[in-house]
Enzyme design. Structure first.
Site, short mmCIF file in Angstrom:
data_model
loop_
_atom_site.label_atom_id
_atom_site.label_comp_id
_atom_site.label_asym_id
_atom_site.label_seq_id
_atom_site.Cartn_x
_atom_site.Cartn_y
_atom_site.Cartn_z
N ARG A 97 0.82 -1.21 0.00
CA ARG A 97 0.00 0.00 0.00
C ARG A 97 0.86 1.27 0.00
O ARG A 97 0.63 2.18 -0.79
CB ARG A 97 -0.91 0.01 1.24
CG ARG A 97 -1.98 -1.07 1.25
CD ARG A 97 -3.10 -0.75 0.27
NE ARG A 97 -3.79 0.48 0.61
CZ ARG A 97 -4.76 0.59 1.50
NH1 ARG A 97 -5.16 -0.47 2.17
NH2 ARG A 97 -5.35 1.76 1.72
N ASP A 126 9.84 -6.46 -5.25
CA ASP A 126 8.82 -7.06 -4.41
C ASP A 126 8.46 -8.41 -5.01
O ASP A 126 7.78 -8.47 -6.03
CB ASP A 126 7.57 -6.16 -4.32
CG ASP A 126 6.61 -6.63 -3.23
OD1 ASP A 126 6.50 -7.86 -3.04
OD2 ASP A 126 5.99 -5.78 -2.58
N ASP A 156 13.76 7.29 9.49
CA ASP A 156 12.70 7.64 10.44
C ASP A 156 12.57 6.55 11.50
O ASP A 156 11.88 6.74 12.49
CB ASP A 156 11.37 7.81 9.70
CG ASP A 156 10.25 8.29 10.62
OD1 ASP A 156 10.46 9.30 11.32
OD2 ASP A 156 9.18 7.65 10.63
N GLU A 191 14.92 2.45 19.62
CA GLU A 191 14.31 3.78 19.61
C GLU A 191 14.02 4.24 21.03
O GLU A 191 13.39 3.48 21.78
CB GLU A 191 13.02 3.77 18.77
CG GLU A 191 13.30 3.48 17.31
CD GLU A 191 12.05 3.51 16.42
OE1 GLU A 191 10.93 3.65 16.97
OE2 GLU A 191 12.20 3.41 15.19
N HIS A 251 10.68 8.76 14.23
CA HIS A 251 9.56 7.86 13.93
C HIS A 251 8.25 8.65 13.75
O HIS A 251 7.28 8.47 14.48
CB HIS A 251 9.38 6.81 15.04
CG HIS A 251 8.74 5.54 14.55
ND1 HIS A 251 9.11 4.30 14.99
CD2 HIS A 251 7.76 5.33 13.64
CE1 HIS A 251 8.38 3.37 14.39
NE2 HIS A 251 7.55 3.98 13.57
N LEU A 252 8.26 9.49 12.72
CA LEU A 252 7.14 10.39 12.46
C LEU A 252 6.19 9.90 11.38
O LEU A 252 5.34 10.67 10.92
CB LEU A 252 7.68 11.78 12.05
CG LEU A 252 8.55 12.51 13.07
CD1 LEU A 252 9.02 13.85 12.50
CD2 LEU A 252 7.80 12.72 14.38
N ALA A 288 3.48 8.28 11.22
CA ALA A 288 2.05 8.47 11.44
C ALA A 288 1.73 9.79 12.11
O ALA A 288 0.59 10.03 12.50
CB ALA A 288 1.50 7.32 12.29
#
Length: 529
Positions: free
Chosen positions: A151, A171, A256, A261, A279-280, A282
């Site tokens: 997606r 892929d 990211d 983390e 880790h942005l 979302a």
């Protein structure tokens, strides 16, 4: 009539509460205040959280009325799914809420690298005017490699199409037809690494993909390569990335996500040719609102006893009692099919035979797809997005039913047609009052073996001594065999061994056995249970 109590443990958008509607009593609590949280859970029917609230075994044990835990986001690291399942508590999240935000961040990282935006910003704010120091590169006519065309990878490809770039992608589970629809030329990972000016990664983290891009891959890359990972930490070997950036082997990187983390003390943070964000993926207003609204709808469904599309541990819903045992079976069969198919899948067929075929068994198709895509994609796979994942990859899906079943009361099969026209299939059944799951056929070979977490399958020429060879190899490596079935198509023909073992088998042990018995198929399948 008393309304069900929904506890909101973290700040959520007003739209989330609005989506819940007037049928619930909403109570707010600070989820990081442990005492207050446990007190609120004592009477809660549902709880909505983000990432700060720990819904662990203790919290679940403190909530005797709890029916659903809803995480307004993608990850579920702060929810003890095993404890929830054991307590009969449904766990839901919002698996597609951040796909656009994640895709846009990846593109933003690439632009930041191409034009040195973070460093130029810091330099100017420090009072400097060094235009020549920050000369960048254009996207136009560059080759951009996308690793993972699910997606998010597909969204990245669609958004890059207008920049006049050449897009190649790796892929193994996407058909050439689907790739062509996205404007992507399929390539091997080695070709992507060798030909790309930019690479962006959008694949799940699995044992196979951990460290997938490392020293060997950087050795064949262009010196002007800029690589971005907004997917999962650890897919890029961080030590190899540091060496490649430090020595100028590649031009830059954007991260990211990290193995640990926050990445406190990571030498990567000392480099000037890397752009990092905490880790942005979302972290947009839109993604957060979508996540809140999505889980609010799931809570409504769960408390009404309906099928919850985004449930990650149970199916829920109004399903005939005779069909329900087949849901877990089909998820397991789907995972086995993914493990043995080993190629780009063009079509998947779910076949249900026997008495249960007289009922609505559409959930079994969803369960089979959910199991198949469990380890194939970055997104959290659920009953609602599994068909979308298949559609996004150009995979045709079909359900066939037949109330006749010759050998078993009920038998379900999931079959894949690969891009080269070959097929793979696995069948199973649920038997006895304890609802034991059994595998009854693999790729046309009749077997009868109890479902297990760790399976090894091998196909070879039938001859004496084979069992002794792999039995000794497993014993020498402390792998205990729990069960075994051997089937063959003819005396001296092709034979299939299916072995259940108590632990994972190391790849090097499998390779040792494959060489020793001259197997043309050697697969290990480890189920997510």
């Amino acid at each position: 009539m008393t309304k069900p109590i929904v506890v909101i443990a973290e700040e959520l958008s007003p739209a989330t509460v609005e989506a819940l509607g007037p049928d619930f009593e909403v109570r707010n609590v600070d989820g990081t205040d442990r005492v207050a949280l446990l007190e609120a859970l004592a009477t809660a029917d549902a709880i909505l959280v983000r990432s700060a609230t720990q819904v662990d075994a203790e919290a679940i044990a403190a909530a005797p009325r709890l029916k659903v835990v809803a995480r307004a986001g993608v990850g579920l690291d702060n929810v003890d799914i095993k404890a929830a399942t054991a307590a009969g508590v449904m766990v839901v999240n919002a698996p597609t809420s951040n796909v656009i935000s994640a895709a846009e961040l990846a593109i933003g990282q690439m632009f930041a690298l191409a034009r040195h935006i973070p460093d130029a910003n810091a330099s100017l704010k420090a009072g400097e005017w060094k235009r020549s120091k920050f000369t960048g590169v254009e996207f136009f006519e560059k080759t951009i490699g996308i690793v993972g065309l699910g997606r998010i990878g597909a969204l990245v490809a669609e958004r890059l199409a207008g920049f006049g770039v050449n897009i190649i992608g790796y892929d193994p589970y996407v058909t050439p037809t689907r790739a062509e629809q996205l404007g992507v030329k399929l390539a091997t990972l080695e070709e992507v690494m060798a030909q790309s000016d930019f690479i962006t990664i959008h694949i799940p983290k699995t044992p196979e993909t951990t460290g997938m891009i490392g020293e060997a891959q950087f050795a064949i890359a262009k010196p002007n390569l800029r690589i971005v990972n907004c997917s999962r930490g650890g897919i890029i070997d961080e030590a190899a990335l540091y060496a490649a950036l430090k020595t100028g082997r590649i031009a830059g990187a954007g991260l990211d996500v990290f193995v640990s983390e926050p990445p406190t003390g990571s030498p990567l943070l000392e480099l000037s040719n890397i752009v990092v964000t905490p880790h942005l993926g979302a972290s947009t207003d839109e993604a957060q609102e979508k996540a809140g609204i999505s889980v609010a709808k799931s809570v409504r469904l769960a408390l009404a006893g309906d099928l919850v599309p985004d449930a990650v541990n149970v199916a829920g819903g109004v399903i005939d009692s005779s069909v329900k045992p087949g849901i877990s079976l089909m998820e397991n069969l789907g995972q086995i099919l993914f493990g043995i198919s080993g190629g780009s899948v063009a079509a998947i067929e779910v076949e249900v035979r026997g008495e249960i075929a007289a009922h609505d068994v559409s959930v079994l198709k969803l369960a089979g797809l959910k199991g198949f895509f469990q380890n194939a994609v970055t997104e959290q796979v659920s009953y609602v997005n599994a068909p979308l994942l298949a559609q996004a990859r150009g995979v045709d899906v079909k359900l066939t039913v037949d109330t006749n079943s010759d050998e078993y009361r009920n038998v379900t099969t999931i079959k894949a047609t690969l891009s080269d026209g070959t097929t793979a299939s696995v069948s199973g059944t649920v038997i006895g009052p304890k609802l034991h799951q059994k595998i009854v056929n693999i790729n046309g070979y009749d077997v009868e073996l109890a479902m297990a977490e760790h399976l090894v399958l091998m196909v070879y020429t039938d001859r004496p001594g084979i069992v002794a060879i792999y039995g000794k190899a497993f014993a020498d490596n402390n792998v205990n065999i729990a069960g075994m079935q051997i089937a063959r198509n003819a005396k001296g023909g092709r034979a299939l061994s299916v072995i259940t073992v108590d632990s994972k088998v190391a790849p090097e042990v499998l390779e040792q056995v494959r060489v020793a018995i001259e197997a043309d198929v050697m697969k290990a399948v480890d189920l997510t249970v």
